[in-house]
Motif scaffolding. Sequence first.
Motif, PDB file in Angstrom:
ATOM      1  N   ILE A 289       0.862  -1.198   0.000  1.00 53.63           N
ATOM      2  CA  ILE A 289       0.000   0.000   0.000  1.00 53.63           C
ATOM      3  C   ILE A 289       0.894   1.242   0.000  1.00 53.63           C
ATOM      4  CG2 ILE A 289      -1.889   1.224   1.165  1.00 53.63           C
ATOM      5  CD1 ILE A 289      -2.951  -1.475   0.896  1.00 53.63           C
ATOM      6  N   PRO A 290       1.125   1.844  -1.156  1.00 51.40           N
ATOM      7  CA  PRO A 290       1.916   3.087  -1.185  1.00 51.40           C
ATOM      8  C   PRO A 290       1.149   4.224  -0.524  1.00 51.40           C
ATOM      9  CG  PRO A 290       1.460   2.275  -3.418  1.00 51.40           C
ATOM     10  CD  PRO A 290       0.627   1.477  -2.482  1.00 51.40           C
ATOM     11  N   LYS A 318      16.242   8.341   6.564  1.00 51.06           N
ATOM     12  CA  LYS A 318      15.596   9.471   5.875  1.00 51.06           C
ATOM     13  C   LYS A 318      14.172   9.092   5.479  1.00 51.06           C
ATOM     14  CE  LYS A 318      19.057  12.440   5.544  1.00 51.06           C
ATOM     15  NZ  LYS A 318      19.041  13.609   6.440  1.00 51.06           N
ATOM     16  N   VAL A 319      13.303  10.086   5.549  1.00 45.77           N
ATOM     17  CA  VAL A 319      11.937   9.911   5.077  1.00 45.77           C
ATOM     18  C   VAL A 319      11.957   9.707   3.560  1.00 45.77           C
ATOM     19  CG1 VAL A 319       9.845  11.286   4.652  1.00 45.77           C
ATOM     20  CG2 VAL A 319      10.870  11.258   6.927  1.00 45.77           C
ATOM     21  N   GLU A 320      11.133   8.802   3.063  1.00 51.42           N
ATOM     22  CA  GLU A 320      11.052   8.552   1.614  1.00 51.42           C
ATOM     23  C   GLU A 320      10.759   9.875   0.897  1.00 51.42           C
ATOM     24  OE1 GLU A 320       9.810   7.217  -2.267  1.00 51.42           O
ATOM     25  OE2 GLU A 320       8.467   8.249  -0.853  1.00 51.42           O
ATOM     26  N   LYS A 321      11.407  10.100  -0.253  1.00 50.76           N
ATOM     27  CA  LYS A 321      11.445  11.478  -0.790  1.00 50.76           C
ATOM     28  C   LYS A 321      10.090  12.024  -1.267  1.00 50.76           C
ATOM     29  CE  LYS A 321      13.416  10.191  -5.368  1.00 50.76           C
ATOM     30  NZ  LYS A 321      12.206   9.550  -5.833  1.00 50.76           N
ATOM     31  N   CYS A 376      -2.910   8.244   3.776  1.00 47.60           N
ATOM     32  CA  CYS A 376      -2.106   8.617   4.939  1.00 47.60           C
ATOM     33  C   CYS A 376      -2.093   7.489   5.961  1.00 47.60           C
ATOM     34  CB  CYS A 376      -2.699   9.872   5.586  1.00 47.60           C
ATOM     35  SG  CYS A 376      -1.839  10.413   7.062  1.00 47.60           S
ATOM     36  N   VAL A 377      -0.908   7.204   6.510  1.00 43.64           N
ATOM     37  CA  VAL A 377      -0.821   6.357   7.698  1.00 43.64           C
ATOM     38  C   VAL A 377      -0.789   7.293   8.892  1.00 43.64           C
ATOM     39  CG1 VAL A 377       0.637   4.787   9.032  1.00 43.64           C
ATOM     40  CG2 VAL A 377       0.365   4.445   6.576  1.00 43.64           C
ATOM     41  N   ALA A 378      -1.708   7.121   9.823  1.00 44.95           N
ATOM     42  CA  ALA A 378      -1.804   8.050  10.947  1.00 44.95           C
ATOM     43  C   ALA A 378      -1.935   7.295  12.261  1.00 44.95           C
ATOM     44  CB  ALA A 378      -3.003   8.979  10.762  1.00 44.95           C
ATOM     45  N   THR A 409       9.874   3.903   4.092  1.00 44.03           N
ATOM     46  CA  THR A 409       9.705   3.146   2.838  1.00 44.03           C
ATOM     47  C   THR A 409       8.696   3.774   1.874  1.00 44.03           C
ATOM     48  OG1 THR A 409       7.942   1.807   3.796  1.00 44.03           O
ATOM     49  CG2 THR A 409      10.201   0.973   4.028  1.00 44.03           C
ATOM     50  N   GLY A 410       7.789   4.611   2.387  1.00 46.07           N
ATOM     51  CA  GLY A 410       6.767   5.197   1.516  1.00 46.07           C
ATOM     52  C   GLY A 410       5.596   4.265   1.253  1.00 46.07           C
TER      53      GLY A 410
END
Lengths: 418, 167
Positions: A289-290, A318-321, A376-378, A409-410
């Motif tokens: 799930i992107p 790092k956060v996925e770009k 969104c993942v929240a 991973t995004g």
Amino acid sequence: MMTITEKIIAAHAGLDKVSPGELVMVDIDLALANDITAPGAIKEFEKIGVEGVFDKKKVVLVPDHFAPNRDVDSAEQCKYVREFARDREVENYFEVGQMGIEHVLLPEKGLVIPGDLVIGADSHTCTYGALGAFSTGMGSTDLAAAFATGDTWLKVPQSIKFNIDGKRKEWVSGKDIILYIIGKIGVDGALYKAMEFTGDTIEGLSMDSRFSICNMAIEAGGKNGIIAVDDRTREYEDGRIDRAYVEYYSDPDAEYADVHNYKAEDIELQVAFPHLPSNTKGISEVGNIPIDQVVIGSCTNGRIEDLREAAKILDGKKVEKNLRVIVIPATQKIYQQAMSEGIIDIFIEAGTAVSTPTCGPCLGGHMGILAAKERCVATTNRNFRGRMGHTDSEVYLSGPAVAAASAITGKITGPADL
Amino acid sequence: MEELKGKAWKFGDDISTDHIAPGRLFHLRTDLPELAKHVLEDADPEFASKMKKGDFVVGGRNFGLGSSREHAPRIIKIAGVSAVLAKSFARIFFRNSINVGLPVLVCDTDKIDLGDELEIDLAKGIIKDTTKEIELTFQPLPPAMVRILSDGGIVEHYKKHNGFKLD
């Protein structure tokens, strides 16, 4: 023979015994409203025409939802609440700068203590059950009457016992336990009922995790969630409060509408898919799930333990770009503690945005609204349609570990898969 | 109490307060008649524009789950809905509805379809589906809540009795 919930209600009704279904008048220890619900409560309060609030110490007003003011309308509403607090000499009004998300702030300030009976014009008022208190959400008009009288009517709820025993899997927190339970019983599985959490797994949980569990009792339709006082509660309250408190415990022969037994070993990290908190899957069943955004915060998971868990995973990463990651410490104290522990540095180095305390994106208010088709993942508590923005956006609920791993991973990811 | 008459608008289970009054429209919260033009928009985008004054909202299980926002029952009432029928209601929504004077009735809504003409006698506890020519009953409210509803909400109730009157 009474449950802990029945005992607290009986004590506040001045009765020796109450039974489920009975309507009783109860004295209130604390009456709460926020910038969304207080204006309505104040308007109705003024109609009642009493001289002042029933007790200047027992009314709490927290502008946290659309504050710092998101627009002119919010500014006017917050101003209305601020002026009421000033005119009526409400002692527990928390201005931006001292403000935090109400359900994290009140226990932190020692305003709610074990054995209390609290009502709030906010559905997540049930959070304080983690302290062995009875607390439940109502609407603005009920609060208006409570501001005037210091009492309210309640129907004594039946209780359901949730007994969880065994050792938790790695990274599993209170959030995963409550999502797992809601997944089992559904969003009306505890409708009108008290949810009492017991067992050695619960005993082994931090206060922060216990708050997450009781916070989401409403997501199963519950009237309140409750966990009895133990050494961890006493340690939490030590030095925090200046009132004596009463510890209540369910009698061994108390009656329950139902008893559910779960094994902690069966509970893996949970994700609730759109558009209900009961639509849960274990992390191993999620698939690909992107996502477009991650939010770590809210009255469910904006506490120091949540930030520590997220920081452990994000440290040096790092956060996925293509992703926006928003971290919202729930109170100023938590923010400061996270700074002194180096957690905020970790978040900023990783590429997240760290915000001042606010409910903000959880209810689609501000600070991270979703466009159509965005996911969104929240770590928040609700994923209803349109909750965080556009009607065609999607919210996936998780604990801080999954949210932080997904930030790297995004896509929806557990920490074991990094 | 008067007899209520209108058309049934059907909704499914678990209609949340976000379906009824979404947070993204909260800039309208100081203008409830304007917010009412969007009532239940996220469940049925055409409902607000097509419903007529007096019509009924007919839900499934757990109607009104979620937030304590009182705007939700208020804008249903302002839109002109005369009562909400459902198999069950979320607790806070139910309590808020009584407090703002919106009748909320628990009955077997599976028997009612979209567009059915309904006549409801609140005092007798009877729902007539004149399209299907059937009669349904609803669970009577506890007397204390009937009193709050007939006094015109909790504030008026308080003023009238100089406090709460449970029995």
